[in-house]
Design a protein around this motif. Structure first.
Motif, PDB file in Angstrom:
ATOM      1  N   PRO A 119       0.644  -1.249   0.062  1.00 57.90           N
ATOM      2  CA  PRO A 119      -0.143   0.112   0.141  1.00 57.90           C
ATOM      3  C   PRO A 119       0.688   1.237   0.122  1.00 57.90           C
ATOM      4  CG  PRO A 119       0.200  -1.021   2.071  1.00 57.90           C
ATOM      5  CD  PRO A 119       0.621  -1.998   1.297  1.00 57.90           C
ATOM      6  N   ARG A 120       0.422   2.120  -0.605  1.00 64.23           N
ATOM      7  CA  ARG A 120       1.146   3.542  -0.840  1.00 64.23           C
ATOM      8  C   ARG A 120       1.007   4.333   0.496  1.00 64.23           C
ATOM      9  NH1 ARG A 120      -2.124   3.513  -5.064  1.00 64.23           N
ATOM     10  NH2 ARG A 120      -3.509   5.134  -4.116  1.00 64.23           N
ATOM     11  N   ARG A 121       1.741   5.294   0.945  1.00 59.97           N
ATOM     12  CA  ARG A 121       1.668   6.109   2.362  1.00 59.97           C
ATOM     13  C   ARG A 121       0.184   6.736   2.170  1.00 59.97           C
ATOM     14  NH1 ARG A 121       5.284  11.060   4.017  1.00 59.97           N
ATOM     15  NH2 ARG A 121       4.438  11.614   5.661  1.00 59.97           N
ATOM     16  N   SER A 122      -0.434   6.674   3.261  1.00 54.21           N
ATOM     17  CA  SER A 122      -1.654   7.099   3.707  1.00 54.21           C
ATOM     18  C   SER A 122      -2.900   6.436   2.754  1.00 54.21           C
ATOM     19  CB  SER A 122      -1.705   8.596   3.491  1.00 54.21           C
ATOM     20  OG  SER A 122      -1.981   8.971   2.177  1.00 54.21           O
ATOM     21  N   GLN A 123      -2.572   5.449   2.197  1.00 54.30           N
ATOM     22  CA  GLN A 123      -3.656   4.675   1.428  1.00 54.30           C
ATOM     23  C   GLN A 123      -4.463   3.671   2.412  1.00 54.30           C
ATOM     24  OE1 GLN A 123      -2.151   2.148  -1.526  1.00 54.30           O
ATOM     25  NE2 GLN A 123      -4.189   1.373  -2.182  1.00 54.30           N
ATOM     26  N   ALA A 124      -5.759   3.846   2.240  1.00 53.85           N
ATOM     27  CA  ALA A 124      -6.473   3.014   2.914  1.00 53.85           C
ATOM     28  C   ALA A 124      -6.809   1.446   2.107  1.00 53.85           C
ATOM     29  CB  ALA A 124      -8.145   3.581   3.213  1.00 53.85           C
ATOM     30  N   LYS A 145      -0.706  12.040  11.472  1.00 56.17           N
ATOM     31  CA  LYS A 145      -2.127  12.822  12.055  1.00 56.17           C
ATOM     32  C   LYS A 145      -2.757  13.218  10.854  1.00 56.17           C
ATOM     33  CE  LYS A 145      -0.756  13.724  16.744  1.00 56.17           C
ATOM     34  NZ  LYS A 145      -0.752  14.783  17.868  1.00 56.17           N
ATOM     35  N   ALA A 146      -2.384  14.161   9.975  1.00 59.00           N
ATOM     36  CA  ALA A 146      -3.226  14.925   9.074  1.00 59.00           C
ATOM     37  C   ALA A 146      -3.689  14.026   8.111  1.00 59.00           C
ATOM     38  CB  ALA A 146      -2.053  16.021   8.431  1.00 59.00           C
ATOM     39  N   ASP A 147      -2.794  13.069   7.721  1.00 57.11           N
ATOM     40  CA  ASP A 147      -3.484  12.181   6.423  1.00 57.11           C
ATOM     41  C   ASP A 147      -3.834  11.017   6.644  1.00 57.11           C
ATOM     42  OD1 ASP A 147      -0.790  11.401   7.351  1.00 57.11           O
ATOM     43  OD2 ASP A 147      -0.016  11.145   5.208  1.00 57.11           O
ATOM     44  N   VAL A 148      -3.823  10.545   8.228  1.00 58.60           N
ATOM     45  CA  VAL A 148      -4.471   9.312   8.255  1.00 58.60           C
ATOM     46  C   VAL A 148      -5.225   9.347   9.730  1.00 58.60           C
ATOM     47  CG1 VAL A 148      -3.971   6.842   9.193  1.00 58.60           C
ATOM     48  CG2 VAL A 148      -2.358   7.950   7.481  1.00 58.60           C
ATOM     49  N   LEU A 149      -4.585   9.711  10.711  1.00 63.61           N
ATOM     50  CA  LEU A 149      -5.309   9.374  12.085  1.00 63.61           C
ATOM     51  C   LEU A 149      -6.597  10.599  12.191  1.00 63.61           C
ATOM     52  CD1 LEU A 149      -2.406   8.721  14.508  1.00 63.61           C
ATOM     53  CD2 LEU A 149      -3.989   7.144  13.306  1.00 63.61           C
ATOM     54  N   HIS A 156      -1.562   2.077  10.148  1.00 61.17           N
ATOM     55  CA  HIS A 156      -0.603   0.834  10.237  1.00 61.17           C
ATOM     56  C   HIS A 156       0.857   1.259  10.450  1.00 61.17           C
ATOM     57  CE1 HIS A 156       2.063  -1.959   8.167  1.00 61.17           C
ATOM     58  NE2 HIS A 156       1.692  -2.569   9.002  1.00 61.17           N
ATOM     59  N   TYR A 157       1.512   0.889  11.438  1.00 57.46           N
ATOM     60  CA  TYR A 157       2.851   1.289  11.633  1.00 57.46           C
ATOM     61  C   TYR A 157       3.707   0.725  10.541  1.00 57.46           C
ATOM     62  CZ  TYR A 157       2.052   2.585  16.647  1.00 57.46           C
ATOM     63  OH  TYR A 157       1.684   3.325  17.751  1.00 57.46           O
ATOM     64  N   PRO A 158       4.477   1.822   9.776  1.00 58.38           N
ATOM     65  CA  PRO A 158       5.447   1.356   8.838  1.00 58.38           C
ATOM     66  C   PRO A 158       6.349   0.404   9.486  1.00 58.38           C
ATOM     67  CG  PRO A 158       4.853   3.525   8.608  1.00 58.38           C
ATOM     68  CD  PRO A 158       4.326   3.306   9.923  1.00 58.38           C
ATOM     69  N   GLY A 159       6.809  -0.533   8.645  1.00 57.70           N
ATOM     70  CA  GLY A 159       8.095  -1.457   9.375  1.00 57.70           C
ATOM     71  C   GLY A 159       7.267  -2.771   9.803  1.00 57.70           C
ATOM     72  N   THR A 160       6.058  -2.653  10.325  1.00 62.58           N
ATOM     73  CA  THR A 160       5.602  -3.830  10.736  1.00 62.58           C
ATOM     74  C   THR A 160       4.746  -4.884   9.852  1.00 62.58           C
ATOM     75  OG1 THR A 160       3.327  -2.802  11.587  1.00 62.58           O
ATOM     76  CG2 THR A 160       5.147  -2.524  13.119  1.00 62.58           C
TER      77      THR A 160
END
Length: 270
Positions: A119-124, A145-149, A156-160
């Motif tokens: 998935p791309r960054r901030s993609q649902a 925060k701005a683009d997700v939360l 999703h934590y990147p790297g997990t």
């Protein structure tokens, strides 16, 4: 004969001073009322408007994902999905999943790994469902925060790992304001169900452990084998298929973190 009563004579200077005091008091009262109204509007915006807008946006995104999965290609490799990664077999970057899992959290049977696009960054790209909390919320890549939360999504934590992969699928969500998807996370108990729906499958995790409070810098809780660095007795010691839910605690603060862990128990292809 009694003398006549004395009449106090008020000079012009004293009248002016009284008038100035009245004006100052009136001006101060107006400032206080204005500040109070602004603070009230700010509270209404934070506690009501942001929740309303974020929840509506999150609900629309869930509907859009479900419609896309229903009407789009059935092959998980055609788009983003839960089994994304590079490589195969257990461990970071693996894409294995299973229809059943052992008590240790490691699936008893595994299906072949399917390569898909990350998935791309901030993609649902997934939906998190928690029946006890009556929660269905989009999962997006990243924890900005701005683009997700602040959109009311779970990040999703990147790297997990991704859903269903060996390791730790770790996510974060607001507990207050902006949709507050994890407001009632403390209600979860061992044995409660957490589901992660993707284009290719639905992964079911059972809640296994709850860490009521740890520091915001306790990075151990999102490691492939999640274990608190602040409270070493909480967490796991062996590889498995885990999910980690994190949020701020106490309410209306971000000083500490609350953590809920679960183990993968089943996978149901779409």
């Amino acid at each position: 004969m009694r003398g006549s009563p004395r009449v106090r004579v008020v000079g012009h200077g004293e009248r002016r001073r009284r008038a100035r005091r009245r004006r100052a008091l009136w001006g101060g009262a107006e400032v206080l009322v204005t500040v109070g109204v602004l603070l009230l509007l700010l509270v209404v915006h934070q506690l009501w408007w942001t929740n309303r807008e974020a929840r509506r946006g999150a609900e629309r995104k869930v509907e859009a994902l479900e419609r896309e999965w229903r009407d789009g290609p059935g092959d998980a490799g055609a788009g983003t999905g839960a089994d994304s990664g590079t490589g195969s077999g257990p461990g970071p970057g693996s894409g294995t999943a299973s229809p059943s899992a052992s008590a240790s959290g490691a699936p008893a049977r595994q299906r072949p790994y399917t390569t898909v696009v990350l998935p791309r960054r901030s993609q649902a790209y997934a939906v998190l469902a928690v029946p006890r909390l009556r929660l269905r919320v989009p999962v997006a890549e990243g924890v900005g925060k701005a683009d997700v939360l602040n959109k009311g999504y779970v990040g999703h934590y990147p790297g997990t790992q991704q859903p269903g992969q060996a390791g730790n699928f770790a996510v974060a969500g607001h507990r207050n304001t902006h949709g507050e998807p994890f407001r009632y996370l403390p209600r979860l108990r061992r044995g409660d169900v957490v589901e992660v729906e993707t284009r290719s499958a639905t992964y079911t995790y059972d809640v296994d452990q709850v860490l009521p409070q740890t520091t915001a810098r306790d990075s151990g809780v999102v490691r492939p084998v999640p274990r608190s660095l602040v409270r070493p007795g909480r967490g796991y010691r062996e590889p498995g298929y885990y999910i980690t839910l994190t949020t701020c605690t106490p309410e209306f603060t971000s000083r500490y973190r609350m953590v809920v862990w679960g183990r993968l128990v089943s996978m149901r292809p779409r």
